[in-house]
Scaffold this active site. Sequence first.
Site, PDB file in Angstrom:
ATOM      1  N   GLU A 287       0.884  -1.173   0.046  1.00 45.31           N
ATOM      2  CA  GLU A 287       0.100   0.129  -0.090  1.00 45.31           C
ATOM      3  C   GLU A 287       0.875   1.326  -0.103  1.00 45.31           C
ATOM      4  OE1 GLU A 287      -4.384   0.004   1.610  1.00 45.31           O
ATOM      5  OE2 GLU A 287      -3.045   0.654   3.267  1.00 45.31           O
ATOM      6  N   HIS A 308       7.426 -26.600  -1.695  1.00 44.91           N
ATOM      7  CA  HIS A 308       6.938 -27.970  -2.357  1.00 44.91           C
ATOM      8  C   HIS A 308       5.775 -27.399  -3.097  1.00 44.91           C
ATOM      9  CE1 HIS A 308       9.257 -31.184  -0.222  1.00 44.91           C
ATOM     10  NE2 HIS A 308       9.451 -30.027   0.338  1.00 44.91           N
ATOM     11  N   LYS A 422     -14.037   0.999  -4.022  1.00 46.15           N
ATOM     12  CA  LYS A 422     -15.012   1.509  -3.350  1.00 46.15           C
ATOM     13  C   LYS A 422     -15.873   2.250  -3.896  1.00 46.15           C
ATOM     14  CE  LYS A 422     -12.036   1.964   0.927  1.00 46.15           C
ATOM     15  NZ  LYS A 422     -11.832   3.065   1.831  1.00 46.15           N
TER      16      LYS A 422
END
Length: 445
Positions: A287, A308, A422
């Site tokens: 961020e 793995h 948003k």
Amino acid sequence: MLDLDVKHLQNFLVPHELEYLQGQAQAAWDLIKNGGGPGQDFLGWFDLPINYDREEFDWILECASKIREESEVLIVAGIGGSYLGAKAFIEARGPLMETVDSRKAQHLPEILYLGNNLSPAYYLDVMDYLGDRDFSLNIVSKSGGTLESALAFRLLRQFMEAKYGEKEAANRIYATTDKSKGKLKTLASEKGYESFVIPDNIGGRYSVLTAVGLLPMAAAGLDIGRMMQGAQDYKLQLEKEDIEGAAIRYAMIRNALYRKGYRIEVLASFDQELKSFSEWWKQLFGESEGKDQRGIYPASVSYSTDLHSLGQFLQDGSRILFETFLSVAEPRRDLEIPQDPEDKDQLNYLAGKKFSEIQNIALEATALAHADGGVPNLKLTLDRLDEENLGMLIFFFEAACGVSGYMNAINPFDQEGVEAYKKNMFALMGKPGMEDLAQQLKGRI
Ligand code: PA5
């Protein structure tokens, strides 16, 4: 002590590459210490380990002990910087791994996190789980209006009021938010919730050492005083060491690698307790740095598990990665490999060795193999996962992140990109006043 080992960089960076970056690192570090750069109003985290509100700190301790007395479960409702730090450091300290019985013996509540997703089944499962357990709620939101946490709060508030009645529910709700603004602040004042302040000059992802992280961490049994002390110690050390300090060298190394085409930093740890720490670290760097179509993408792996799965990619895939190992010198608990008289599994050559020794060998073997495969890597070692070391680690990465961002000419303290989803979401949900945008978007989905 925090130690930065850079031996596996030697085939990737020549010394003058870092030398030539020193001027930029110094300028960036000066902006962090003295202000004057973009986002300078959000540098409150820098002095926080020294200049924090002692009165509020003591009150946090009181409330934490009240939560421990009254509740089996503490729900922390928040998203992003409003919960990741608490989760990271509570789990790093270990209670995640302890049995419910041992937690009960110590009167430590279980900590559950809500308000960070929109998964209906998860909400219902948590509410079923709460059932007749006594619980408290810490709602954390600086803006006081983030949809995910606000929805969680509405649900839980109603759930609590139905369970305890309005007065007792209010006694069990703790609101951590802005000192005067926002819907949460208004609600907290009206309903008489205990409130804690997120200072104006500290952004969410830098807020773990404010009440945002301190209240849940203290309730979970962490010694938050020692944590502040660790952060303070590292701050003072870094101020002395200046750009020779490990945090600034780390910022320089990542910028040097980024400029050579290494676009992804993978934080790697062999310690299960650090899984959530990686999430905090990813938010801090992602961020802060992903801006203006630039920045290092922060990723993480948990070894041996990921050796793995993603290990194949790290060893042999696109060469755009560098790796930062986070290592802990002394494990919280250790285990010795037992002898087996029959030795049918042929593991007796390891008998008598500690798990931690095997882990260290696995780390060194991996670092070597990845360097040979074209992945520059460095190792940051902390002494142990105790509160002092965790406090140091917080300040280490916060400082490194600020310096690194300034070196890459972005504002490390804003997050305007987060608003885009948003806006679309609110328009599509029919928020009044957003009808035009909703219309445009609907034609595109
Ligand atoms: O780092 C940040 O600022 C963000 O991740 C915020 O913490 C997150 O968006 C939550 O915001 P708020 O605390 O306002 O609900």
